[in-house]
Design an enzyme around this catalytic site. Sequence first.
Site, PDB file in Angstrom:
ATOM      1  N   LYS A  18     -10.056  -9.062  32.109  1.00  0.00           N
ATOM      2  CA  LYS A  18     -10.700  -9.790  31.009  1.00  0.00           C
ATOM      3  C   LYS A  18     -12.200  -9.533  30.998  1.00  0.00           C
ATOM      4  O   LYS A  18     -12.969 -10.272  30.401  1.00  0.00           O
ATOM      5  CB  LYS A  18     -10.386 -11.283  31.134  1.00  0.00           C
ATOM      6  CG  LYS A  18      -8.940 -11.558  30.779  1.00  0.00           C
ATOM      7  CD  LYS A  18      -8.653 -13.004  30.531  1.00  0.00           C
ATOM      8  CE  LYS A  18      -7.230 -13.137  30.015  1.00  0.00           C
ATOM      9  NZ  LYS A  18      -6.784 -14.521  29.949  1.00  0.00           N
ATOM     10  N   ASN A  19     -12.602  -8.481  31.648  1.00  0.00           N
ATOM     11  CA  ASN A  19     -14.017  -8.174  31.802  1.00  0.00           C
ATOM     12  C   ASN A  19     -14.451  -7.178  30.710  1.00  0.00           C
ATOM     13  O   ASN A  19     -13.950  -6.058  30.641  1.00  0.00           O
ATOM     14  CB  ASN A  19     -14.184  -7.592  33.208  1.00  0.00           C
ATOM     15  CG  ASN A  19     -15.581  -7.120  33.484  1.00  0.00           C
ATOM     16  OD1 ASN A  19     -16.217  -6.516  32.641  1.00  0.00           O
ATOM     17  ND2 ASN A  19     -16.051  -7.386  34.675  1.00  0.00           N
TER      18      ASN A  19
END
Lengths: 320, 328
Positions: free
Chosen positions: B110-111
């Site tokens: 989710k970066n």
Amino acid sequence: MATLHLQKHVDYIKSLDKKSDFDSLVTEHLRMSGAYWGLTAMDLMGHLADMDANEIVAWLLKCQHDCGGFGGNHGHDPHVIYTLNAVQILALFDKLNAVDADKIASYIAGLQNEDGSFAGDEWGEIDTRFSYCAICCLSLLKRLDKIDLKKATDFVARCKNFDGGFGCTPGGESHAGQIFCCVAALAIAGALHHVDKDLLGWWLCERQVKSGGLNGRPEKLPDVCYSWWVLSSLVIMNRVHWIDKKKLEEFILDCQDSENGGISDRPDDAVDVFHTFFGVAGLSLLEYPGVKAIDPAYALPVDIVDRIFYGQENGFTDKL
Amino acid sequence: MDREEGEDWEPLRARAAWADVVPIPQDDGPRPVVPIAYTDQFREVMDYFRAILAKDERSSRALELTAEVIALNSANYTVWHFRRLVLEALRSNLEEELDFIESVAENNFKNYQIWHHRRWVAQKLGVGAVSGELEFTEIVLLDDAKNYHAWSHRQWVLQELGGWEGELDFCSRLLEKDVYNNSAWNQRYFVVTKSPLIGGLQAMREHEVHYCVDAIKAAPMNESPWRYLRGLFKGDQDALAHNPLVVAACIEEIRKDASCVQALSLLVDLLCAGFRPTPSDTELLHQPVSSPADLASNVCTHLENVDAMRARYWAWRRSLLPSTTPVS
């Protein structure tokens, strides 16, 4: 019936000054956003004066680069997100005259692409979040004439989906966070005619789940941050009465840490400054007593926005 | 932090290769609003990184140092920027860079920075990267089927580099696994409207209506296929209201469950768009009605009860209906 533990949240945000935990270590690069969330929440709760404006502004100005853009902290590259957050913080403290608006505007204008979209920084990542940052920031600086606004709003309109929502690029799935960015950008730009308010309004009110909380996409868990993203979009479109406001208010209040202050994503989770801000901002949109009104598009207290656009800087209302 | 502080980590100040570098400490300023606690390793790595950044040293030891910083905090966007500058300066092997990303990306999907970096590398590699990128996103989506970054990356790959051939089947596979996956429904719409290989929305409409109706039968409360169905007739409400398959599916679900909000909601839309119900359809809610508008009004009133949280939406929908006989 739960109530807002306002003083505890104020104390929690002030305590972040002394905090030394794992989270703060890895969020060093987005300290500008952390400051914006904390300070805006403080202002909404009537306690901005507890914070040292001069120290914060001095730190903030050191995050500006020669190009005009701001980084998330000292030693970090400029990015449109932190540039908006810096301008929002300056607006809170009535210090917009401390920066050269033309210089910031030229940095942001340089991020616009031929198709109207905006890159977040020199590396060119494109996302409607950055369209919002650019339009909101330039509007606060009264420099919207520095970009091609028509192209900018046309690009946002291209990101509209069959369900009425918006994604990060054309074809990207509708997501409440992106919807806020797109609807607010279009509202500021005077281009809300691109929004199918009834279709999107229905999609947004279907985000409310049994617990009263809101999720960001179908079949996802509710999260306090969507009390802001969903609610602000509904307020901008004048459709907020379509959801059950009382149940949402109860959900937000259930997410408070009633002992140590702060608000979390869901009941009984750990609190953080991000969710504390979005919880307080959501309550503000729900007109919760004791919380100042927030502007749903600029994400700043209404009196701050009024001061910028209507020049009520003499504190007239304070003297009543 | 992405990795536990390594016990066997050798401080930079003890390494001969770094003897010539003077580290630059972080300046937090007075009383920071969101202050930072630094572990010793984090502090030292960052201090050396700042020194390298200040010198703008684009060397192989700088590349290694960026990997150390990323291992400690992969969300730091500045280090990724600098890494790209170094990769360009060294003309590094970008296939190896994909491996590096995969080693960092684990549990970090989710970066934003990782995905942005991945796109930068894939763009440089060009068409040859297609199968690898589709495979990579598939692996991520098998683990987290709604990962927004993975879907964005996949859409970018398809549009920029190609690889549309198996995409509709890919959507079907994911929907078979979880018919509630709204991201896969969105991707399906993306493929149907944008793929250069299958003829577009008009050509695919009947096929997709069939697919969608089957999905509705499997899970009638699932909002995604109901919306998808409307999407197939975007801008052509008349065709929606007169499509026999759509009408039959809608009526059938209401017969099975008179509180199915999604089906009731579609019925209101169909009635507003010119659908003329048969006498048996009008008996659906067990209240005799004299006109389609009356039926629509009854359905809205019914929805105000079964979907009470959104009662005011349904009341508003009812208020828009053409003149009706008052509901008793």
